[in-house]
Design an enzyme around this catalytic site. Sequence first.
Site, mmCIF file in Angstrom:
data_model
loop_
_atom_site.group_PDB
_atom_site.id
_atom_site.type_symbol
_atom_site.label_atom_id
_atom_site.label_comp_id
_atom_site.label_asym_id
_atom_site.label_seq_id
_atom_site.Cartn_x
_atom_site.Cartn_y
_atom_site.Cartn_z
ATOM 1 N N SER A 142 -9.653 1.871 3.150
ATOM 2 C CA SER A 142 -8.759 2.591 2.274
ATOM 3 C C SER A 142 -7.754 1.725 1.513
ATOM 4 O O SER A 142 -7.181 2.178 0.525
ATOM 5 C CB SER A 142 -8.007 3.645 3.077
ATOM 6 O OG SER A 142 -7.134 3.041 4.008
ATOM 7 N N LYS A 194 0.847 -1.199 0.000
ATOM 8 C CA LYS A 194 0.000 0.000 0.000
ATOM 9 C C LYS A 194 0.885 1.253 0.000
ATOM 10 O O LYS A 194 1.923 1.274 0.666
ATOM 11 C CB LYS A 194 -0.897 -0.039 1.245
ATOM 12 C CG LYS A 194 -1.929 1.083 1.332
ATOM 13 C CD LYS A 194 -2.811 0.880 2.569
ATOM 14 C CE LYS A 194 -3.863 1.957 2.732
ATOM 15 N NZ LYS A 194 -4.715 1.740 3.932
ATOM 16 N N SER A 251 -9.771 -0.484 7.308
ATOM 17 C CA SER A 251 -9.200 -0.303 5.968
ATOM 18 C C SER A 251 -8.525 -1.520 5.344
ATOM 19 O O SER A 251 -8.179 -1.489 4.169
ATOM 20 C CB SER A 251 -8.195 0.854 5.975
ATOM 21 O OG SER A 251 -8.882 2.090 5.967
#
Lengths: 487, 103
Positions: free
Chosen positions: A152, A77, A176
Amino acid sequence: MNYFDQSLSSVHEKLASKAISATDLVKQTLDNIKNVDSKINAFITVDEDGALKKAKQIDEKGIDSNNLLSGMPIAIKDNMVTKGLKTTAASKILENFKPIYDATAVKKLNDLGSINVGKTNMDEFAMGGSTENSAFQTTHNPWDETKVPGGSSGGSAAAVAAGEVLAALGSDTGGSIRQPASFNGVVGMKPTYGRVSRWGLIAFGSSLDQIGPITRNVFDNATVLNAIAGHDDHDLTSSDKVIPDFTSTLNKGVKGLKIGIPSEFMAQGLDDDVKQVVLDTAETFKKLGATVEEVSLPHTQYGVAAYYIISSSEASSNLQRFDGIRYGYRAKDAKSLEDVYVKSRSEGFGDEVKRRIMLGTFSLSAGFYDAYFKKAAQVRTLMINDFTKIFKDFDLILAPTAPTPAYGIGEDISDPMTMYMNDVLTLPVNLAGLPGMSIPAGFSKGLPVGVQLIGRPYDELTVYQAGSAFEQDTDFNKQTPKMGGNN
Amino acid sequence: MTEKISEDQVKHVAELAKLKINADQLPYFTTQLDQIIGLFETLSKVDTDGVEPTSSVTDQINVMREDIADNWNQRQALLDNAPDTQDGYIRVPVIIDESEDNN
């Protein structure tokens, strides 16, 4: 290579037996990403040169036959810093930022010989639940490209679901990792707070943030957690508890385990199909020998308020560092130092980030601190107590991960309140610092639905044990998206 | 519903956070923040008398370490990230606005 029918073990076997070299595997992975990501948009940066260079080194050294991650392509990420490789947190304010060190979790994977193929899309600074708050691009759900991938960590979850990589790292502040895992039909673990070092994770809510793995199955997930867990001198909140082998309980079954379903999590607002998936999952666990009973988490309805006060307050403090001076975006026409700060931040941050910074600043400001921040921190204590009480009698909590399956791109983005309410089922786990994992457990109109297994602090083992038992008895995690729709 | 936060307060909070909200965006942010703060106020219904606040859930207390510099020797890589540099320093605009010194 498309990873739909693969696992870490099956790919490792090909690497160890030299059926394929790390270089060829990386080349095939990059080719597939090029093809698939033209539709999915999971990656902000694909590190072709870095990945090929690392693969060459691995090939020269030889695959470590005792290490499933040796030569394995993975994705990270884009809020975890990677030395020399652009790291943006999906924000304009960091659009050209090149970190000078690796996050500890990244370094641990690198040291084991895994190959980072790129950095995945996310909501800006991890604030959001659809990855639509990215400053750069919209990621599409591989199961239905008109739907969001969640967030997210939507890029990491979509990359795994679309077969671009077998494993990716995400971060979870209020859901997330787990929510996008649910939306994409993959396995996502948020470990206990302190289990994985946060060093090098671009801070959002420091008392809530935790890095964890997103994978296609439970065994692979536990394998990646084995690699990244552990105390780190650079993160003084990381735990020095002994790290067990997280794969060691995967075949133990669930006989005798006591599982609680919080009635508040099954209340109104929950999609009917999602509710049915949770009830079906409970039946499966019963069939496998566990007992399942209703339990109560009475402060659930206050979780969203407490969470958004605490996380926004921490964010407003953490994001002060972005000032346009030492790194990141600087406004072009700033005339004074004050101007550099205000214009760089105002032009560099997106609306959602500004909202959170203002909410946090407000909650911490003189005259409001007691009514907002302190009150939220007290409610947090009550929520922790609720969990502690349940875990005296129960080994695990079973719950829906998200109130609905993936929704349409553009549907919720304009209304932050709706977005915030969607986190009601995931954020209690962060407030209490518990381990929570979403596993694929069903479908609703062709879209995957996940359920959440929540464990005692530092008891990821039992979470994995139950997740694995469920996975072995069902075939939800073997389904793959027919890209281009028609699922 | 009574107003939880006014446009003036939003402007003030933005100022504290070194953000500038343009006049045309002020009503939009104010409405949204007002709604969210309304949600925050539901916490007043919870009895928290005598409840200790939780600020962290780490199991670590007062971790000590040697004060040794680590990964420090990367001056050029650090400077490469700065928006404006000169002679090994980071350049910024004037700190004191001299235009107000004319009295």
